[in-house]
Design a protein around this motif. Structure first.
Motif: not given
Length: 187
Positions: A63, A69-70, A73-74, A76-77, A79-81, A84
């Motif tokens: 972001d 925002k960071i 982060y959950s 889930d976020k 895990e999404e990272l 990447n």
């Protein structure tokens, strides 16, 4: 004719651009200080050119280093990272980015800004070293040891003395450009 630069940046045009325009230039705004702090923590154990090559991917993935925002982060976020491929996928470092965002905000609350906190260590002015060769630059100093220790007490992660000294160089708290580097003209 190419200008004379510090020897460490000759590997690529991206490295030269970073050296010429950013490295050693004093940074006093919190968003940029946070970006460099996060990039430096991801760099731990890797080369800086690896991070520079992935910088735009990091910006998009995190972001644009919006620490507010960071900090939210959950799992889930996170895990999404981890999925990447454009960034360094180290779960401890990704989680550290979140905890560092939280610690960063606490420092802002205590000192008014992270900039006020970090620059107090140098009385708001860069430390100008006089190096003949880039290899003469230290990896750590007593000051980076002190800052590292204090940041760790405040809950920051991946902020060892070497990371902090690199951060100080990147954000211009320390000017380690060699004496004949063109960037030192007029400084």
């Amino acid at each position: 004719m190419e200008p004379i630069r510090c020897s460490w940046c000759s590997a690529s045009d991206l490295y030269k651009k970073y050296h010429d325009e950013e490295w050693g230039v004093p940074v006093y705004d919190d968003p940029t200080l946070f970006e460099f702090l996060i990039l430096e923590t991801f760099q731990a154990g890797l080369s800086w050119i690896t991070i520079l090559n992935k910088r735009e991917n990091f910006r998009a993935a995190f972001d644009y280093f919006d620490y507010k925002k960071i900090a939210l982060y959950s799992e889930d976020k996170i895990e999404e990272l981890m999925q990447n491929t454009g960034i360094v996928r180290n779960k401890l470092k990704i989680k550290a980015a979140v905890s560092n965002a939280l610690a960063f905000i606490k420092v802002q609350e205590e000192f008014g800004s992270f900039s006020d906190y970090i620059w107090k260590y140098t009385d708001g002015k860069p430390i100008v070293n006089h190096l003949k060769n880039s290899k003469d630059a230290p990896a750590t100093t007593p000051l980076s040891d002190e800052i590292s220790k204090d940041l760790k007490k405040r809950g920051f992660k991946f902020v060892g003395s070497t990371v902090i000294y690199a951060h100080m160089q990147a954000t211009g708290m320390v000017n380690d450009h060699v004496e004949n580097c063109f960037t030192r003209k007029g400084k």
